[in-house]
Scaffold this motif. Sequence first.
Motif, PDB file in Angstrom:
ATOM      1  N   ALA A   1       0.838  -1.205   0.000  1.00 58.33           N
ATOM      2  CA  ALA A   1       0.000   0.000   0.000  1.00 58.33           C
ATOM      3  C   ALA A   1       0.870   1.250   0.000  1.00 58.33           C
ATOM      4  N   LYS A   2       1.944   1.217   0.742  1.00 57.64           N
ATOM      5  CA  LYS A   2       2.858   2.369   0.792  1.00 57.64           C
ATOM      6  C   LYS A   2       3.480   2.623  -0.578  1.00 57.64           C
ATOM      7  N   ARG A   3       3.920   1.547  -1.264  1.00 58.79           N
ATOM      8  CA  ARG A   3       4.497   1.697  -2.604  1.00 58.79           C
ATOM      9  C   ARG A   3       3.445   2.184  -3.600  1.00 58.79           C
ATOM     10  N   LEU A   4       2.205   1.701  -3.470  1.00 60.21           N
ATOM     11  CA  LEU A   4       1.117   2.152  -4.344  1.00 60.21           C
ATOM     12  C   LEU A   4       0.900   3.648  -4.171  1.00 60.21           C
ATOM     13  N   ARG A   5       0.857   4.087  -2.925  1.00 56.19           N
ATOM     14  CA  ARG A   5       0.651   5.519  -2.639  1.00 56.19           C
ATOM     15  C   ARG A   5       1.797   6.353  -3.209  1.00 56.19           C
ATOM     16  N   GLN A   6       3.031   5.883  -3.041  1.00 61.33           N
ATOM     17  CA  GLN A   6       4.187   6.609  -3.568  1.00 61.33           C
ATOM     18  C   GLN A   6       4.143   6.691  -5.091  1.00 61.33           C
ATOM     19  N   SER A   7       3.765   5.607  -5.742  1.00 54.43           N
ATOM     20  CA  SER A   7       3.681   5.604  -7.205  1.00 54.43           C
ATOM     21  C   SER A   7       2.614   6.565  -7.703  1.00 54.43           C
ATOM     22  N   LEU A   8       1.458   6.532  -7.061  1.00 55.77           N
ATOM     23  CA  LEU A   8       0.387   7.436  -7.474  1.00 55.77           C
ATOM     24  C   LEU A   8       0.761   8.895  -7.209  1.00 55.77           C
ATOM     25  N   THR A   9       1.418   9.163  -6.093  1.00 53.07           N
ATOM     26  CA  THR A   9       1.846  10.523  -5.773  1.00 53.07           C
ATOM     27  C   THR A   9       2.855  11.025  -6.802  1.00 53.07           C
ATOM     28  N   ALA A  10       3.770  10.145  -7.229  1.00 51.85           N
ATOM     29  CA  ALA A  10       4.761  10.523  -8.236  1.00 51.85           C
ATOM     30  C   ALA A  10       4.103  10.898  -9.559  1.00 51.85           C
ATOM     31  N   GLU A  11       2.912  10.343  -9.821  1.00 49.17           N
ATOM     32  CA  GLU A  11       2.167  10.651 -11.041  1.00 49.17           C
ATOM     33  C   GLU A  11       1.215  11.834 -10.854  1.00 49.17           C
ATOM     34  N   GLY A  12       1.221  12.440  -9.655  1.00 45.11           N
ATOM     35  CA  GLY A  12       0.349  13.584  -9.393  1.00 45.11           C
ATOM     36  C   GLY A  12      -1.014  13.213  -8.836  1.00 45.11           C
ATOM     37  N   ASN A  13      -1.227  11.945  -8.473  1.00 48.88           N
ATOM     38  CA  ASN A  13      -2.491  11.486  -7.902  1.00 48.88           C
ATOM     39  C   ASN A  13      -2.310  11.285  -6.400  1.00 48.88           C
ATOM     40  N   PHE A  14      -2.661  12.291  -5.628  1.00 45.78           N
ATOM     41  CA  PHE A  14      -2.443  12.239  -4.188  1.00 45.78           C
ATOM     42  C   PHE A  14      -3.594  11.507  -3.499  1.00 45.78           C
ATOM     43  N   ILE A  15      -3.255  10.478  -2.725  1.00 41.61           N
ATOM     44  CA  ILE A  15      -4.247   9.744  -1.939  1.00 41.61           C
ATOM     45  C   ILE A  15      -3.696   9.563  -0.531  1.00 41.61           C
ATOM     46  N   THR A  16      -4.583   9.314   0.409  1.00 40.84           N
ATOM     47  CA  THR A  16      -4.160   9.070   1.785  1.00 40.84           C
ATOM     48  C   THR A  16      -3.701   7.615   1.920  1.00 40.84           C
ATOM     49  N   HIS A  17      -3.045   7.328   3.031  1.00 44.90           N
ATOM     50  CA  HIS A  17      -2.614   5.956   3.276  1.00 44.90           C
ATOM     51  C   HIS A  17      -3.829   5.038   3.397  1.00 44.90           C
ATOM     52  N   SER A  18      -4.880   5.497   4.050  1.00 47.80           N
ATOM     53  CA  SER A  18      -6.070   4.649   4.194  1.00 47.80           C
ATOM     54  C   SER A  18      -6.715   4.377   2.831  1.00 47.80           C
ATOM     55  N   GLU A  19      -6.685   5.361   1.934  1.00 47.55           N
ATOM     56  CA  GLU A  19      -7.206   5.124   0.579  1.00 47.55           C
ATOM     57  C   GLU A  19      -6.343   4.095  -0.159  1.00 47.55           C
ATOM     58  N   ALA A  20      -5.033   4.145   0.049  1.00 44.41           N
ATOM     59  CA  ALA A  20      -4.147   3.158  -0.565  1.00 44.41           C
ATOM     60  C   ALA A  20      -4.446   1.762  -0.030  1.00 44.41           C
ATOM     61  N   LEU A  21      -4.722   1.648   1.274  1.00 49.96           N
ATOM     62  CA  LEU A  21      -5.075   0.347   1.863  1.00 49.96           C
ATOM     63  C   LEU A  21      -6.367  -0.186   1.253  1.00 49.96           C
ATOM     64  N   GLU A  22      -7.346   0.686   1.058  1.00 51.26           N
ATOM     65  CA  GLU A  22      -8.618   0.275   0.451  1.00 51.26           C
ATOM     66  C   GLU A  22      -8.407  -0.181  -0.995  1.00 51.26           C
ATOM     67  N   LEU A  23      -7.600   0.557  -1.760  1.00 48.67           N
ATOM     68  CA  LEU A  23      -7.311   0.156  -3.141  1.00 48.67           C
ATOM     69  C   LEU A  23      -6.608  -1.197  -3.180  1.00 48.67           C
ATOM     70  N   LEU A  24      -5.673  -1.402  -2.274  1.00 48.83           N
ATOM     71  CA  LEU A  24      -4.968  -2.670  -2.201  1.00 48.83           C
ATOM     72  C   LEU A  24      -5.933  -3.814  -1.895  1.00 48.83           C
ATOM     73  N   ALA A  25      -6.853  -3.587  -0.983  1.00 42.68           N
ATOM     74  CA  ALA A  25      -7.853  -4.614  -0.662  1.00 42.68           C
ATOM     75  C   ALA A  25      -8.650  -4.989  -1.909  1.00 42.68           C
ATOM     76  N   HIS A  26      -9.047  -3.996  -2.685  1.00 42.97           N
ATOM     77  CA  HIS A  26      -9.806  -4.267  -3.911  1.00 42.97           C
ATOM     78  C   HIS A  26      -8.958  -5.051  -4.914  1.00 42.97           C
ATOM     79  N   GLN A  27      -7.657  -4.733  -5.003  1.00 41.58           N
ATOM     80  CA  GLN A  27      -6.773  -5.454  -5.919  1.00 41.58           C
ATOM     81  C   GLN A  27      -6.672  -6.930  -5.546  1.00 41.58           C
ATOM     82  N   HIS A  28      -6.774  -7.220  -4.256  1.00 36.93           N
ATOM     83  CA  HIS A  28      -6.720  -8.612  -3.799  1.00 36.93           C
ATOM     84  C   HIS A  28      -8.106  -9.267  -3.779  1.00 36.93           C
ATOM     85  N   GLY A  29      -9.126  -8.540  -4.233  1.00 34.39           N
ATOM     86  CA  GLY A  29     -10.462  -9.118  -4.348  1.00 34.39           C
ATOM     87  C   GLY A  29     -11.319  -9.018  -3.091  1.00 34.39           C
ATOM     88  N   PHE A  30     -10.969  -8.112  -2.177  1.00 31.54           N
ATOM     89  CA  PHE A  30     -11.729  -7.956  -0.945  1.00 31.54           C
ATOM     90  C   PHE A  30     -12.527  -6.662  -0.972  1.00 31.54           C
TER      91      PHE A  30
END
Length: 145
Positions: free
Chosen positions: A17-46
């Motif tokens: 989740a931390k790496r996902l957030r860093q990658s999105l931030t580098a592209e100009g898409n700022f998200i919170t850590h909790s949003e990154a955790l939620e996105l990660l959960a969806h990627q794993h099918g939860f």
Amino acid sequence: MSTIQTLPALEVLKAQAKRLRQSLTAEGNFITHSEALELLAHQHGFRDWNTLHAAAGNRPASPLTLGANIAGHYLGQAFKGEVIALASLNHGSHYRLTIDFDEPVDVVTFDSFSAFRKRVNCTVAADGRSPALTGNGEPQMVIAI
């Protein structure tokens, strides 16, 4: 033969989740850590992070997790690589995995011929040794666990 999805340990999921957030931030898409955790959960099918957290449990990290960097021997040749696919078989007694080698491995021992492999599929027991053997009786795959 039953197949069960093997989830990474919680610290691995949090690092993803931390790496996902860093990658999105580098592209100009700022998200919170909790949003990154939620996105990660969806990627794993939860449905959400809490559901993924409960499914992963508070178990220690296993060396055989998706995205893990591993080392060992394939057909007698040393390798380092990354686990890019992983499934638990027979309730965790064996694992089916795909490994992407850092450097291609020459799987032929003849001096006049080479055959390089960059990615392999294999099955290993919980001790990291494959039940499939080479002609000299050694396991085809041995992962250092």
